[in-house]
Motif scaffolding. Structure first.
Motif, mmCIF file in Angstrom:
data_model
loop_
_atom_site.group_PDB
_atom_site.id
_atom_site.type_symbol
_atom_site.label_atom_id
_atom_site.label_comp_id
_atom_site.label_asym_id
_atom_site.label_seq_id
_atom_site.Cartn_x
_atom_site.Cartn_y
_atom_site.Cartn_z
ATOM 1 N N LEU B 591 0.837 -1.213 0.000
ATOM 2 C CA LEU B 591 0.000 0.000 0.000
ATOM 3 C C LEU B 591 0.865 1.254 0.000
ATOM 4 O O LEU B 591 0.549 2.243 -0.665
ATOM 5 C CB LEU B 591 -0.925 -0.015 1.213
ATOM 6 C CG LEU B 591 -1.826 1.221 1.367
ATOM 7 C CD1 LEU B 591 -2.849 1.268 0.257
ATOM 8 C CD2 LEU B 591 -2.510 1.202 2.703
ATOM 9 N N TYR B 595 0.644 4.079 -2.655
ATOM 10 C CA TYR B 595 0.430 5.469 -2.202
ATOM 11 C C TYR B 595 1.412 6.391 -2.916
ATOM 12 O O TYR B 595 1.058 7.483 -3.378
ATOM 13 C CB TYR B 595 0.590 5.521 -0.684
ATOM 14 C CG TYR B 595 0.546 6.898 -0.074
ATOM 15 C CD1 TYR B 595 1.230 7.160 1.095
ATOM 16 C CD2 TYR B 595 -0.190 7.947 -0.633
ATOM 17 C CE1 TYR B 595 1.189 8.408 1.679
ATOM 18 C CE2 TYR B 595 -0.224 9.190 -0.055
ATOM 19 C CZ TYR B 595 0.472 9.417 1.106
ATOM 20 O OH TYR B 595 0.442 10.654 1.671
ATOM 21 N N HIS B 598 0.144 6.216 -6.856
ATOM 22 C CA HIS B 598 -1.183 6.574 -7.347
ATOM 23 C C HIS B 598 -2.052 7.379 -6.398
ATOM 24 O O HIS B 598 -2.764 8.266 -6.825
ATOM 25 C CB HIS B 598 -1.980 5.299 -7.718
ATOM 26 C CG HIS B 598 -1.386 4.569 -8.866
ATOM 27 N ND1 HIS B 598 -0.779 3.350 -8.717
ATOM 28 C CD2 HIS B 598 -1.270 4.898 -10.167
ATOM 29 C CE1 HIS B 598 -0.334 2.941 -9.897
ATOM 30 N NE2 HIS B 598 -0.616 3.864 -10.793
ATOM 31 N N LEU B 599 -1.999 6.996 -5.119
ATOM 32 C CA LEU B 599 -3.068 7.478 -4.244
ATOM 33 C C LEU B 599 -2.737 8.820 -3.603
ATOM 34 O O LEU B 599 -1.615 9.295 -3.661
ATOM 35 C CB LEU B 599 -3.326 6.456 -3.132
ATOM 36 C CG LEU B 599 -3.687 5.045 -3.582
ATOM 37 C CD1 LEU B 599 -3.770 4.135 -2.370
ATOM 38 C CD2 LEU B 599 -5.019 5.048 -4.315
ATOM 39 N N ASN B 600 -3.759 9.409 -2.923
ATOM 40 C CA ASN B 600 -3.501 10.550 -2.049
ATOM 41 C C ASN B 600 -3.679 10.094 -0.602
ATOM 42 O O ASN B 600 -4.052 8.960 -0.344
ATOM 43 C CB ASN B 600 -4.425 11.734 -2.379
ATOM 44 C CG ASN B 600 -5.892 11.402 -2.185
ATOM 45 O OD1 ASN B 600 -6.263 10.611 -1.320
ATOM 46 N ND2 ASN B 600 -6.726 11.994 -3.010
ATOM 47 N N GLN B 603 -7.173 8.421 0.630
ATOM 48 C CA GLN B 603 -7.442 7.063 0.167
ATOM 49 C C GLN B 603 -6.541 6.076 0.894
ATOM 50 O O GLN B 603 -6.979 4.996 1.325
ATOM 51 C CB GLN B 603 -7.181 6.968 -1.342
ATOM 52 C CG GLN B 603 -8.164 7.755 -2.161
ATOM 53 C CD GLN B 603 -7.709 7.921 -3.595
ATOM 54 O OE1 GLN B 603 -6.549 8.239 -3.842
ATOM 55 N NE2 GLN B 603 -8.607 7.710 -4.517
ATOM 56 N N THR B 604 -5.257 6.495 1.044
ATOM 57 C CA THR B 604 -4.307 5.618 1.729
ATOM 58 C C THR B 604 -4.750 5.335 3.146
ATOM 59 O O THR B 604 -4.719 4.185 3.603
ATOM 60 C CB THR B 604 -2.917 6.282 1.770
ATOM 61 O OG1 THR B 604 -2.642 6.818 0.499
ATOM 62 C CG2 THR B 604 -1.872 5.289 2.188
ATOM 63 N N TYR B 607 -7.525 2.750 3.148
ATOM 64 C CA TYR B 607 -7.063 1.366 2.948
ATOM 65 C C TYR B 607 -6.233 0.880 4.116
ATOM 66 O O TYR B 607 -6.326 -0.269 4.553
ATOM 67 C CB TYR B 607 -6.242 1.258 1.654
ATOM 68 C CG TYR B 607 -7.070 1.498 0.410
ATOM 69 C CD1 TYR B 607 -6.617 2.351 -0.577
ATOM 70 C CD2 TYR B 607 -8.293 0.874 0.231
ATOM 71 C CE1 TYR B 607 -7.366 2.585 -1.707
ATOM 72 C CE2 TYR B 607 -9.048 1.100 -0.898
ATOM 73 C CZ TYR B 607 -8.584 1.953 -1.869
ATOM 74 O OH TYR B 607 -9.324 2.182 -2.977
#
Lengths: 113, 669
Positions: B591, B595, B598-600, B603-604, B607
């Motif tokens: 994750l 992170y 892709h993610l911000n 969202q992280t 998850y």
């Protein structure tokens, strides 16, 4: 003068090799690894420049943070310190270590850019 | 109580008059004769019903104008009268009062109706209408009853219009009645006026209310012969408010303005004075008289006034020219021959006082008067001087408005010079007007260059043109230039534009004469290229790659050290919690990578919460199991030691509680 320094160092190394339990030596190896990684990152920054600065900071702080957390784990696990950590079992220390690392990595990844 | 009020009023007025002596307001808005004519026209419109007839007839009578056809109007009023309506009776009674020889027939029923309306239950407007009708029709009424009804009405409805109507009604009552309390309402009402910028004073209800207040207040004050508690400045501010509007929305508004104008012109206490100069306040030899119109608010000249100039000072030198000089009245206009005091040209500050009646308000006025004169040019000398002054100057004198016959030549070795004097035509005094320009105009290329001629200490104007110095202004274009002298000032009656001579100028390094381009103000300008911020210089890829490898190398070292120390995973139990923990932990690290790519953060965290709680539960169980194992191990070790010493067999039962943390041992001996 240097003689006594050398003798102190060699005696220290002897003591270390003999009296530290294996678990702690494993953690010490890990500490050495972290320290070297941090030092090399710093060297790069000195030589080549601080671009990109946020990445350098993130990497360097990751090393520093990991080092500190590992030292904490080592202190808490050391059976000689058992008297001071009666309420914290080694498993609990390890669990804290993992949790703190999660938070550290969250911050580091955020900052690495 | 009356007398106390009276003395208080006088005392306050005395104090106020001392204070206000220095700074009195003067009206900024007033009705001119055209405005009064317009007001008259509005009020003279043909009327459609009794109400508009009332407004027109009574309004015109306030302006001092009688209705065109009185008999016809009287008939109209009588035919439209409705004897059962108090309002109708009011309009008819008031209008017939204003018309000569118009009588409204009154019956007993009418009188009873009107008298019955005077009670606490009727509105203030009804009380006002019935009292006014009774008074105009000459019928008796009980003043004290009216007063008590009005007082009750005021205490019930405290709005502005009610009180104004009460004031109007009180002015129709007998003087013996107790009008003191109603008189006090004037002061209270005056306090409710809104002061706008120190210039206007009006009710928020509008112009009509303000105008009606003025006429009611003065009507009542005249009736009881007591000065209304309005200061001079307030009166002037009211004048500004009421007369600032020059066209009126409705007949009732026009009527209210007319009645306010009438009460301000004819009351016994305050008469505002309007002073205006006839035409521009400018004097010259051709027009030596300063003419002032001194009128009241209805634009009627105040013949009883005596107008006096208290002081006239020059604005530039602050020296007093006149003191205490009277104006003479001629044909309704006050005039003063100011040129007789032989003032120099310029601006003068006049302080004018209007006396003659103690009622005059705003009778000190400040005026700015301009004295203008004609200028003449003397001793215009043109010459061409050699720079090294070896050859004496040849001076040519030119007389205005002629032009010099020969043209002057000046090249790089010579200077063209011009001197002249500007004097007042009549007095011969030297003048320094604001604008003295010398303009050179090239007829061929249309180029013109303007210079300023400066006077020296003796007021002699000098202009010098050095061709080498002034090259840039002329763009080095040689040729024939027409020389003009321009003289102008606000106080000059004859500004001058004089083509004095032609000058031929020769410049060195002459460029090809180009026609003057129209100013390139509106042509597109050269485009500006935006320079984006240069990205920082990055080190070469080789260096980065080398260091990446270098930084990753301690990991190898770590693995080697761990191998040497004998770290192993032989204790790895394949219990579900352990496996799940490791999977969860690996997922968390994965994750982190996702992170990064892709993610911000949000969202992280989402998850992470899911995976983390799962990992935590599994890890908790795994570590608990490990703890138990360790504890048992330690226990057995210590027990073994005991056994070594005691030599007995020990059986150990272990059982676990649900959490797996606690261990109960039962020792069987």
């Amino acid at each position: 003068m240097s003689n006594s320094v050398i003798s102190v160092i060699s005696r220290f190394l002897e003591e270390y090799a003999s009296s530290t339990p294996n678990k702690l030596k494993v953690i010490d190896a890990y500490l050495l690894y972290i320290m070297m990684t941090g030092a090399l990152q710093f060297l790069y920054c000195l030589l080549v420049g601080t671009f990109p600065f946020n990445s350098f900071l993130s990497g360097f702080i990751s090393c520093v943070g990991s080092f500190i957390l590992a030292v904490c784990l080592r202190i808490q696990i050391n059976p000689q310190n058992k008297g001071e950590f009666l309420s914290i079992s080694p498993e609990r220390a390890f669990a804290d270590f993992l949790f703190a690392h999660t938070v550290l990595h969250l911050v580091v990844i955020n900052f690495i850019g | 109580m009356f007398y106390i009020l009276h003395t208080i009023c006088l005392f306050s007025l005395l104090v106020l008059s001392l204070v206000l002596e220095t700074q009195a307001l003067t009206p900024t808005h007033h009705l001119t004769t055209t405005d009064v004519a317009r007001l008259q026209a509005v009020l003279s419109q043909p009327f459609t019903d009794l109400k508009s007839a009332y407004y027109s007839v009574v309004g015109l009578s306030k302006l001092g104008i009688s209705v065109a056809d009185a008999a016809e109007t009287c008939r109209f009023i009588k035919s439209n009268l409705d004897p059962s309506s108090v309002e109708s009776l009011f309009f008819a009674a008031e209008a017939s009062q204003a018309l000569p020889g118009c009588e409204i027939p009154v019956s007993n029923d009418t009188r009873d109706l009107l008298l019955a309306t005077v009670s606490e239950d009727s509105t203030a407007s009804q009380i006002h209408q019935s009292v006014s009708a009774l008074s105009s029709l000459g019928l008796p009424l009980a003043s004290q009853e009216v007063v008590s009804a009005l007082k009750a009405r005021i205490s019930k409805e405290d709005n502005v219009l009610t009180i104004i109507l009460a004031l109007q009604t009180a002015s129709r009552l007998s003087q013996q009645a107790e009008l003191g309390e109603i008189l006090e309402e004037i002061e209270d009402l005056a306090a409710r006026l809104d002061d706008l910028g120190g210039v206007y004073l009006q009710f928020e209800e509008g112009l009509e209310a303000t105008a009606l207040f003025v006429s009611a207040a003065y009507a009542l004050s005249d009736h009881v012969d007591m000065e209304p508690p309005l200061k001079e400045d307030q009166v002037i501010q009211l004048v500004n408010s009421i007369f600032s509007k020059k066209s009126w929305d409705s007949l009732s508004e026009a009527f209210s303005v007319a009645s306010a104008a009438e009460s301000l012109s004819n009351n016994r206490f305050h008469v505002p004075v309007i002073v205006s100069a006839q035409g521009p306040a400018a004097i010259s030899h051709s027009q030596p008289f300063l003419r002032l119109q001194v009128t009241n608010v209805l634009c009627k000249p105040l013949s009883s006034a005596s107008v006096l100039v208290e002081s006239a000072t020059a604005t530039s030198s602050k020296s007093a020219i006149l003191s205490q000089a009277p104006f003479t009245l001629r044909d309704g206009v006050f005039e003063l021959n100011f040129m007789a005091s032989q003032p120099a040209s310029g601006y003068y500050q006049f302080s004018v006082a209007i006396a003659g009646d103690s009622r005059f308000v705003a009778n000190h006025v400040e005026l700015k008067v301009k004295v203008s004169t004609r200028v003449s040019i003397n001793n215009m000398d043109l010459s061409v001087v050699d720079k090294d002054q070896s050859i004496g100057p040849k001076t040519t004198r030119v007389e205005y408005p002629a032009k010099a016959k020969a043209s002057f030549m000046a090249d790089s070795h010579q200077i063209f010079a011009m001197t002249f004097q500007l004097v007042d035509e009549t007095t011969g005094v030297e003048l320094t007007p604001h604008q003295t320009f010398v303009r050179l105009h090239n007829q061929k290329t249309g180029q013109e260059v303007v210079f300023v001629a400066e006077p020296d200490s003796k007021n002699l104007y000098k202009f010098e043109l050095d061709t080498t110095e002034r090259k840039t202004e002329f763009d080095s274009i040689s040729g024939t230039y027409a020389l003009y002298l321009m003289v102008g000032d606000a106080t000059l009656e004859n500004p001058i534009l004089w083509n004095v001579a032609d000058v031929v100028l020769k410049f060195l390094d002459e460029e090809a004469p180009s026609t003057i381009q129209a100013k390139t103000l509106y042509t597109p300008k050269p485009e500006i290229q935006h320079l984006f911020r240069e990205p920082e210089k990055k080190p070469p890829t080789v260096v980065s790659n080398a260091f990446t490898a270098l930084v990753l190398s301690p990991f190898l070292l770590l693995l080697i050290l761990w191998f040497k120390l004998g770290a192993n995973i032989s204790n790895f139990t394949l219990s579900p919690s352990t496996v799940l923990f490791h999977i969860g932990h690996a997922a968390m690290l994965g994750l982190m990578y996702v992170y990064w790519t892709h993610l911000n953060m949000f969202q992280t965290l989402k998850y992470l919460a899911i995976i983390g709680s799962f990992t935590f539960l599994a890890g908790n169980r795994m570590l608990a199991q490990k703890a138990v194992k360790r504890y048992i191990h330690n226990f057995i070790k210590s027990k073994h030691l005991v056994k070594l010493f005691s030599g007995e067999q020990i059986k150990v039962n272990k059982c676990r509680t649900k959490s797996g943390k606690m261990l109960l041992l039962s020792v069987l001996l």
